[in-house]
Design a protein around this motif. Sequence first.
Motif, PDB file in Angstrom:
ATOM      1  N   ARG A   1       0.858  -1.378   0.014  1.00  0.00           N
ATOM      2  CA  ARG A   1       0.396   0.029   0.057  1.00  0.00           C
ATOM      3  C   ARG A   1       0.762   1.297  -0.184  1.00  0.00           C
TER       4      ARG A   1
ATOM      5  N   LYS B   1      -3.403  11.488  -1.547  1.00  0.00           N
ATOM      6  CA  LYS B   1      -3.821  12.099   0.238  1.00  0.00           C
ATOM      7  C   LYS B   1      -4.794  12.866   0.484  1.00  0.00           C
TER       8      LYS B   1
ATOM      9  N   GLN C   1      -7.871   2.015  -4.044  1.00  0.00           N
ATOM     10  CA  GLN C   1      -8.604   1.850  -3.184  1.00  0.00           C
ATOM     11  C   GLN C   1      -9.891   3.878  -2.926  1.00  0.00           C
TER      12      GLN C   1
ATOM     13  N   ALA D   1     -12.199   6.465   3.535  1.00  0.00           N
ATOM     14  CA  ALA D   1     -13.170   6.584   3.727  1.00  0.00           C
ATOM     15  C   ALA D   1     -14.256   7.616   3.273  1.00  0.00           C
ATOM     16  N   ARG D   2     -13.419   8.694   3.300  1.00  0.00           N
ATOM     17  CA  ARG D   2     -14.043   9.995   2.883  1.00  0.00           C
ATOM     18  C   ARG D   2     -14.385  10.232   2.256  1.00  0.00           C
TER      19      ARG D   2
ATOM     20  N   LYS E   1     -13.042   1.126   1.887  1.00  0.00           N
ATOM     21  CA  LYS E   1     -13.315   1.691   3.443  1.00  0.00           C
ATOM     22  C   LYS E   1     -14.218   2.790   3.590  1.00  0.00           C
TER      23      LYS E   1
ATOM     24  N   ARG F   1     -12.342   0.200   8.960  1.00  0.00           N
ATOM     25  CA  ARG F   1     -10.935   1.322   9.080  1.00  0.00           C
ATOM     26  C   ARG F   1     -11.635   1.899  11.056  1.00  0.00           C
TER      27      ARG F   1
ATOM     28  N   HIS G   1      -5.414   3.245  11.206  1.00  0.00           N
ATOM     29  CA  HIS G   1      -6.246   4.008  10.717  1.00  0.00           C
ATOM     30  C   HIS G   1      -6.819   4.620  11.932  1.00  0.00           C
TER      31      HIS G   1
HETATM   32  C1  PEP Z   1      -5.041   5.929   3.864  1.00  0.00           C
HETATM   33  O1  PEP Z   1      -5.707   4.599   4.324  1.00  0.00           O
HETATM   34  O2  PEP Z   1      -4.564   6.668   4.143  1.00  0.00           O
HETATM   35  C2  PEP Z   1      -6.235   6.001   4.132  1.00  0.00           C
HETATM   36  C3  PEP Z   1      -6.832   8.198   4.209  1.00  0.00           C
HETATM   37  O3  PEP Z   1      -7.622   6.326   5.172  1.00  0.00           O
HETATM   38  P1  PEP Z   1      -9.178   6.044   5.871  1.00  0.00           P
HETATM   39  O4  PEP Z   1      -9.618   6.720   3.968  1.00  0.00           O
HETATM   40  O5  PEP Z   1      -9.681   4.963   6.140  1.00  0.00           O
HETATM   41  O6  PEP Z   1      -9.140   7.000   6.232  1.00  0.00           O
END
Ligand code: PEP
Length: 342
Positions: free
Chosen positions: A127, A132, A183, A186-187, A208, A238, A273
Amino acid sequence: MLVLMSRGVGRDDVRRVVELLQQRGLEAEPVDLGERAAIRIVAAAGGPPDPGTIAGLPGVERVIPLGRPFGRVERRRRLPDTVVRVGPVAIGSGEPVLIAGPCAVETEQQLLTAARQVRRAGARLLRGGAFKPRTSPYTFQGLGEPGLRLLARAREETGLPVVTEAVDERSLELVERHADMVQIGARNMQNFELLKRIGESGKPVLLKRGMSASLEELLLAAEYVVSEGNPRVVLCERGVRGFGAHARYTLDLSIVPAIRESSHLPVIVDPSHATGKRAFVAPLARAALAAGADGVMIETHPDPQQALCDGHQALDPDEFAALAAELRALAAHLSARPETVT
Ligand code: PEP
Ligand code: MN
């Protein structure tokens, strides 16, 4: 909704009813209930269908509401659970998968070092975020496409398939080009346009759970992807918002058996996380496997003190190698035990 056909109704009659349902804008498929034919309505474009009207169709005995609006990801009786393949790695096959790597791709040296270390310790997927979604706009936002190229290099060198996040449609196009698994963070769990777009993708998806999403909302998000034609979805717990200050989020491990009960999709757990604390990662990773997760995703860094992102939760190479060995032993122990959650 399940349409139960009368006894003695033949295949042609079933097909005719399926056609009639399709003409009404319903997506329907025959299901084999053994001695009795039935039809499952998996989706209805124009809202829930009227059971009374359907009950009046030829050969129909009864209409049974199933009460769940996520037909495609719902657990299927008599059908095997979904196994999602990412290159040579099978997620959901019964053997837990270890995904590891840094929060963010920072430099070539950082990523390649991290990739070699996690591979040596037994990780199966690498990963690393190139895009980000940070809580503050003033923190490191990722390297973007150059970061994706570094991930591709790390894959070439280590053989590990890579999973990385897409935050919008533009980044998704780039991620699809360079990565092996996309991926959705979560957001973005309820970014429905992004989910629909990823449903058109041929890439496997790591979806997520949103930090305040219910099980049903998570499964409906997965349904968006699957209903657009991409069945390769892995769910990821998560952590959700709680009221405790001892950890960043509350890791909801009860969702693992709950997903098993209601869906055929694989589920992995991200304790990094969820807790935001290095010391809590190992105990919760162990707990995740014991709860029946199909794998865990762990953040690591060659030198966590120097990390540009989430260093406080990253395991250093020795900590990660020790955890990976423990998880292997635990997985072997668990596979020798009778299955308790079905
Ligand atoms: C991640 O896995 O890099 C991440 C930002 O996680 P999450 O979306 O669960 O906060
Ligand atoms: Mn992170």
